[in-house]
Design a protein around this motif. Structure first.
Motif, PDB file in Angstrom:
ATOM      1  N   ARG A  52      30.196  34.485  46.763  1.00 12.12           N
ATOM      2  CA  ARG A  52      30.963  35.504  45.873  1.00 12.12           C
ATOM      3  C   ARG A  52      32.115  34.769  45.223  1.00 12.12           C
ATOM      4  NH1 ARG A  52      30.395  40.567  48.404  1.00 12.12           N
ATOM      5  NH2 ARG A  52      31.670  39.712  50.444  1.00 12.12           N
ATOM      6  N   ALA A  68      32.963  33.478  41.273  1.00 11.37           N
ATOM      7  CA  ALA A  68      34.420  34.007  40.682  1.00 11.37           C
ATOM      8  C   ALA A  68      35.021  32.979  39.903  1.00 11.37           C
ATOM      9  CB  ALA A  68      34.942  34.450  41.787  1.00 11.37           C
ATOM     10  N   THR A  69      36.048  33.637  39.064  1.00 18.33           N
ATOM     11  CA  THR A  69      36.860  32.841  38.197  1.00 18.33           C
ATOM     12  C   THR A  69      38.245  33.402  38.820  1.00 18.33           C
ATOM     13  OG1 THR A  69      35.601  32.696  36.115  1.00 18.33           O
ATOM     14  CG2 THR A  69      37.808  32.371  36.258  1.00 18.33           C
ATOM     15  N   CYS A 115      34.939  28.326  45.336  1.00 15.96           N
ATOM     16  CA  CYS A 115      34.944  28.662  44.186  1.00 15.96           C
ATOM     17  C   CYS A 115      34.874  27.264  43.225  1.00 15.96           C
ATOM     18  CB  CYS A 115      36.502  29.183  44.009  1.00 15.96           C
ATOM     19  SG  CYS A 115      36.988  29.955  42.486  1.00 15.96           S
ATOM     20  N   ARG A 130      39.779  36.901  31.717  1.00 16.63           N
ATOM     21  CA  ARG A 130      39.323  37.881  32.486  1.00 16.63           C
ATOM     22  C   ARG A 130      39.068  37.423  33.785  1.00 16.63           C
ATOM     23  NH1 ARG A 130      41.775  41.731  30.081  1.00 16.63           N
ATOM     24  NH2 ARG A 130      41.272  42.932  31.584  1.00 16.63           N
ATOM     25  N   ASP A 151      38.391  36.635  37.953  1.00 12.20           N
ATOM     26  CA  ASP A 151      37.940  37.822  38.915  1.00 12.20           C
ATOM     27  C   ASP A 151      39.141  38.145  39.714  1.00 12.20           C
ATOM     28  OD1 ASP A 151      35.078  38.328  38.228  1.00 12.20           O
ATOM     29  OD2 ASP A 151      35.275  35.943  38.483  1.00 12.20           O
ATOM     30  N   SER A 186      39.173  46.630  33.594  1.00  9.62           N
ATOM     31  CA  SER A 186      38.321  46.326  34.713  1.00  9.62           C
ATOM     32  C   SER A 186      39.371  45.884  35.732  1.00  9.62           C
ATOM     33  CB  SER A 186      37.624  44.964  34.260  1.00  9.62           C
ATOM     34  OG  SER A 186      38.390  44.124  33.562  1.00  9.62           O
ATOM     35  N   SER A 208      41.433  43.253  37.054  1.00  2.00           N
ATOM     36  CA  SER A 208      41.097  42.307  38.091  1.00  2.00           C
ATOM     37  C   SER A 208      41.988  42.296  39.296  1.00  2.00           C
ATOM     38  CB  SER A 208      41.244  40.917  37.348  1.00  2.00           C
ATOM     39  OG  SER A 208      40.298  40.848  36.197  1.00  2.00           O
ATOM     40  N   LEU A 232      37.706  40.408  46.149  1.00  2.00           N
ATOM     41  CA  LEU A 232      36.510  40.010  45.173  1.00  2.00           C
ATOM     42  C   LEU A 232      35.601  41.180  45.377  1.00  2.00           C
ATOM     43  CD1 LEU A 232      36.230  36.043  45.136  1.00  2.00           C
ATOM     44  CD2 LEU A 232      37.105  37.559  43.339  1.00  2.00           C
ATOM     45  N   ALA A 277      36.652  44.064  43.775  1.00  2.00           N
ATOM     46  CA  ALA A 277      36.618  44.195  42.483  1.00  2.00           C
ATOM     47  C   ALA A 277      35.025  44.143  42.001  1.00  2.00           C
ATOM     48  CB  ALA A 277      36.950  42.783  41.959  1.00  2.00           C
ATOM     49  N   VAL A 278      34.066  43.247  42.629  1.00  2.00           N
ATOM     50  CA  VAL A 278      32.568  43.470  42.010  1.00  2.00           C
ATOM     51  C   VAL A 278      32.160  44.876  42.319  1.00  2.00           C
ATOM     52  CG1 VAL A 278      30.368  42.796  42.762  1.00  2.00           C
ATOM     53  CG2 VAL A 278      32.068  40.872  42.749  1.00  2.00           C
ATOM     54  N   ARG A 280      33.442  46.634  39.544  1.00  2.00           N
ATOM     55  CA  ARG A 280      33.104  46.512  38.370  1.00  2.00           C
ATOM     56  C   ARG A 280      31.774  46.953  38.027  1.00  2.00           C
ATOM     57  NH1 ARG A 280      34.973  40.405  37.361  1.00  2.00           N
ATOM     58  NH2 ARG A 280      37.104  40.915  36.831  1.00  2.00           N
TER      59      ARG A 280
END
Ligand code: ADP
Length: 562
Positions: free
Chosen positions: A50, A54-55, A78, A98, A100, A128, A130, A173, A176-177, A180
């Motif tokens: 994950r 991710a950013t 990451c 944008r 994550d 979204s 983040s 995350l 968030a995923v 999203r």
């Protein structure tokens, strides 16, 4: 708890590693940090996958902290860490990239973490959202509350436990995923719903349009059917009326609705029902699409009417589902046809009589009678001549009447002196009156009336001729006229002859009608004169009638409108 360089190996679960980020600029040797990190970072416990996708944006006013966190994240898997120690850059990077996840320090000079939160959370397209993990040394409940209130998702105070931070990062995350994915699904769903709604709206609009068109066309046809001058009746396959229009109601003297539910054959006169039913059965048997009949019917007020009917059948497969009858009242046409037939038969009889006399006389003359019996021959010639004249008169009268009743001859009315037309008529019959020894008395007013003078003279001559014919020798005939209050003019021809029975006063105006069968023989004439008079007066919009007392005389009156 501050974690030291290494963890003891133990079977018991290891205590969570923690790491101290400097809350203020407190330089630490780089190697020491790296070594420390290597030792505390729990490998493989996180969803590296994950994190690897991710950013993460790291925001801290301390460049050393930014580096440290970057390293921490990279070690955890990451591959895309963006770091900044400038709060305005943080807002820009958040908006452009944008990320994550954003790791955000609260206390920064100039623009603090709360202001960064305000800006990114209030950005119009932060749909979204983040997640933001706040890392700060300010562990007061106010700081937590205001950070969470402004849209932070997690709050971790420094110094922090690395495992906890990484677990929280992972949860954030994951959330968030999921968020999203949910948002994406929602979007897809919304799009699908919008597309379906649009399609439905189009469909509804199309249906409404079709319904509107149907209603308009239904109304148009209903109007046509309801107001048609012909009767239109629809019956079901068993002959029960299901619809009748206004004209049908008028024809049968019923309310159209009152006809519904009745048997169609029930409208036909009882003595003709059987035959009408047979025609219908035959039409059904042969599956003829239409049939034509003229049928008698009796209206509720007892009137006999003849109806011309066109019956059309509607089939559904082998089942007869409806029969439409379109018809009209042909009573008048049939009466006229009957009158015409009668007229032709009477007229040909009337014409044959003088013709027979002429042929007989000529036949005898041809056999040489002129030489052997000249006196008798002369007598036969007189008979032939008289019958020839009678034939000519008859033909003229028949043609005149025919032209008049067919409307091919129209009277031409214009103001004319009443006295003048009366004098002309009297002059015309003077010699006949003298021959019959009858006096003609004319009483003419000073008046004019709109008339066809020649035709009115013809009427008066006819009435005077009859009056003279039926007056005793030595008698008198009076011709008078008087202007009425409303401007009409009333003519009268009066005699003191034999009179006319009351029940014949109307009939004498019909064609070939005479009061006595001997009249033609004894008085001449054919019974057409008064019919012609009535036709002429009718065309003037006037009225003609007779009054009489048997044995005392008759008066024929004509009223012409002004
Ligand atoms: P026509 O005189 O040629 O027979 P009309 O139509 O003029 O035909 O008259 C029809 C019949 O009406 C006559 O044949 C006669 O029987 C009766 N009629 C007419 N006028 C008189 C009259 N003034 N007095 C008595 N009968 C009359």
């Amino acid at each position: 708890m501050i974690l030291e360089a290494s963890q003891p190996i133990s079977t018991a679960p290891p205590p969570p590693p923690s790491f101290s980020l400097p809350t203020a600029a407190r330089p630490e040797p780089r190697e020491a940090v790296r070594a420390h990190l290597d030792s505390v970072l729990p490998r493989g416990e996180f969803a590296r996958e994950r994190l690897s996708r991710a950013t993460v944006l790291v925001v801290d006013d301390e460049p050393g902290n930014v580096r440290l966190l970057t390293r921490l994240l990279e070690r955890a898997g990451c591959e895309d860490v963006i770091g900044t120690n400038q709060a305005p850059d943080a807002v820009r990077l958040y908006t452009e990239r944008r990320p994550d996840l954003m790791l955000l320090d609260l206390h920064m000079p100039g623009m603090d973490g709360l202001a960064v939160l305000d800006q990114v959370r209030h950005a119009r397209d932060d749909r979204s959202r983040s997640p933001v993990l706040v890392l700060t040394g300010d562990d007061t409940s106010e700081a937590r509350e205001s950070a969470l209130h402004r849209g932070a998702n997690e709050f971790v105070s420094k110094p922090f436990n690395v495992s906890e931070v990484l677990l929280r990062i992972d949860h954030l995350l994951e959330t968030a995923v999921l968020h999203r994915e949910l948002a994406d699904r929602n979007r897809v769903l919304e799009q699908a719903v919008a597309a379906r709604t649009a399609a439905l709206e189009q469909d509804i609009a199309r249906r409404e349009r079709v319904e509107r068109e149907l209603r308009t066309s239904e109304a148009r046809y209903r109007h046509l059917v309801e107001n048609a001058s012909d009767m239109i009746v629809q019956a079901d396959g068993k002959g029960v009326i299901r619809y009748a229009n206004e004209a049908a109601g008028r024809l049968f003297g019923l309310e159209p609705q009152a006809m519904e539910g009745r048997s169609f054959l029930g409208l036909i006169r009882p003595d003709a029902r059987h035959a009408a039913g047979d025609v219908f059965i035959e039409q059904v048997r042969r599956r003829q699409p239409s049939s034509y009949q003229e049928l008698p019917a009796v209206t509720p007020d007892g009137r006999d009417v003849w109806i011309e009917l066109d019956v059309r059948l509607t089939w559904e497969g082998d089942e007869l589902v409806a029969a439409q009858a379109v018809g009209r009242d042909v009573t008048e046409r049939r009466q006229l046809e009957h009158l015409k037939d009668e007229f032709i038969s009477v007229a040909s009889h009337e014409l044959r009589t003088p013709l027979t006399s002429i042929r007989a006389a000529l036949g005898l003359l041809e056999s040489g009678l002129m030489e052997t019996q000249p006196e008798r021959a002369r007598h036969l010639l007189r008979i032939a001549t008289r019958n020839g004249e009678r034939l000519a008169r008859l033909l003229n009268d028949i043609l005149d009447l025919e032209r008049m009743s067919s409307g091919s001859v129209r009277v031409e009315r214009r103001p004319y002196d009443v006295a003048e037309v009366m004098t002309q008529a009297a002059e015309t019959v003077r010699s006949a009156a003298e021959a019959a020894n009858v006096l003609i008395v004319v009483d003419a007013p000073r008046a004019t009336v709109s008339m066809d003078a020649d035709r009115m003279c013809q009427v008066l001559v006819n009435l005077l001729g009859n009056a003279i014919k039926f007056s005793p020798a030595g008698g008198a005939v009076w011709l008078s006229a008087a202007a009425q209050e409303d401007g009409d003019v009333l003519f009268a021809v009066r005699d003191k002859g034999r009179g006319i029975p009351a029940d014949r006063l109307e009939a004498v105006f019909e064609r070939f009608t005479q009061v006595d069968v001997s009249d033609a023989r004894e008085k001449g004439g054919s019974g057409l004169g008064l019919a012609i008079c009535r036709a002429i007066v009718d065309q003037h919009g006037g009225r003609i009638w007779a009054e009489s007392t048997l044995g005392a005389g008759s008066t024929f009156s004509v009223r012409l409108p002004a």
